[in-house]
Write a protein that holds these residues in place. Structure first.
Motif, PDB file in Angstrom:
ATOM      1  N   VAL A   1      -9.482   2.270   1.935  1.00 11.39           N
ATOM      2  CA  VAL A   1      -9.597   0.820   2.073  1.00 11.39           C
ATOM      3  C   VAL A   1     -10.484   0.468   3.269  1.00 11.39           C
TER       4      VAL A   1
ATOM      5  N   LEU B   1      -4.391  -2.793  -5.347  1.00  7.43           N
ATOM      6  CA  LEU B   1      -3.925  -1.512  -4.814  1.00  7.43           C
ATOM      7  C   LEU B   1      -3.392  -0.609  -5.923  1.00  7.43           C
TER       8      LEU B   1
ATOM      9  N   LEU C   1       0.837  -1.209   0.000  1.00  6.84           N
ATOM     10  CA  LEU C   1       0.000   0.000   0.000  1.00  6.84           C
ATOM     11  C   LEU C   1       0.868   1.254   0.000  1.00  6.84           C
TER      12      LEU C   1
ATOM     13  N   TYR D   1      -9.634  -4.978  -1.929  1.00  7.63           N
ATOM     14  CA  TYR D   1      -9.380  -3.961  -0.916  1.00  7.63           C
ATOM     15  C   TYR D   1      -9.924  -2.590  -1.286  1.00  7.63           C
TER      16      TYR D   1
ATOM     17  N   CYS E   1      -5.172   2.936  -6.685  1.00  6.91           N
ATOM     18  CA  CYS E   1      -4.388   4.174  -6.552  1.00  6.91           C
ATOM     19  C   CYS E   1      -4.309   4.934  -7.870  1.00  6.91           C
TER      20      CYS E   1
END
Length: 198
Positions: free
Chosen positions: A100, A145, A82, A119, A149
């Motif tokens: 998350v 992730l 992360l 997530y 992002c």
């Protein structure tokens, strides 16, 4: 304040109906490029002090995440990935942790009522639009992730840095306050005071 998704069944997650929007070819290419590098998260540090600050952050976040992820190895792998993906996309790790928390309550295999996965509750259409079309990969830690992002960064850019609107767009509720407010409130839990990193 009740955080959305706090009382969901184990397999469910909180995610809005994120909308598939047409992307210019240049945007699609840039997003595809941003998710293409599948190198493992290996952070680079400009100084020993920066590395030590990271290790202190990792320790503090590991302690906070313990109640949700008991296994040390999976907790550290999650936090390292992360941190790497958030920084790679120019986002604060605390923001991504807050997102998350609200989206999936830190559950890797969470699926929302509208089909968002993992997530960061990435909608399957993103795997077709900027990935290789395999939505099953959205349950992979780094893939989820990275997609989440990159998508949030894209929305921040579209909204000219307006985090409130970008979070609303991420959730499919642009202009409405509950979701952005929930993420911003959750983010506060994951901020480490600067004096604890020094």
């Amino acid at each position: 304040m009740v955080v959305p998704g706090a009382f969901l069944l184990p397999g469910q997650a909180h995610a809005g109906g994120q909308l598939e929007e047409p992307l210019a070819d240049s945007v699609r290419t840039a997003l595809s490029s941003a998710i293409a590098n599948d190198a493992p998260p290996l952070p680079q540090f400009a100084s020993t002090e920066a590395r030590l600050a990271y290790l202190r952050w990792l320790s503090a976040m590991s302690d906070q995440l313990y109640s949700r992820k008991r296994d040390l190895n999976s907790r550290i792998e999650f936090l390292q990935t992360l941190w790497y993906e958030a920084r790679r996309a120019g986002l604060e790790p605390s923001l991504v942790l807050g997102l998350v928390q609200v989206e999936s309550a830190f559950r890797k295999y969470a699926v929302s009522s509208v089909g968002a996965r993992g997530y960061m509750q990435v909608m399957p259409f993103w795997s077709r639009v900027i990935g290789d079309g395999d939505a099953g990969k959205l349950f992979h830690l780094q893939t989820n992730l990275r997609f989440g992002c990159v998508i949030l960064r894209h929305y921040l850019d579209r909204e000219q840095g307006n985090l409130f609107l970008a979070l609303g767009r991420y959730n499919g509720s642009r202009g409405r306050a509950p979701y952005p407010n929930a993420v911003l409130a959750a983010r506060k839990r994951w901020v480490v005071p600067p004096e604890n990193l020094a």
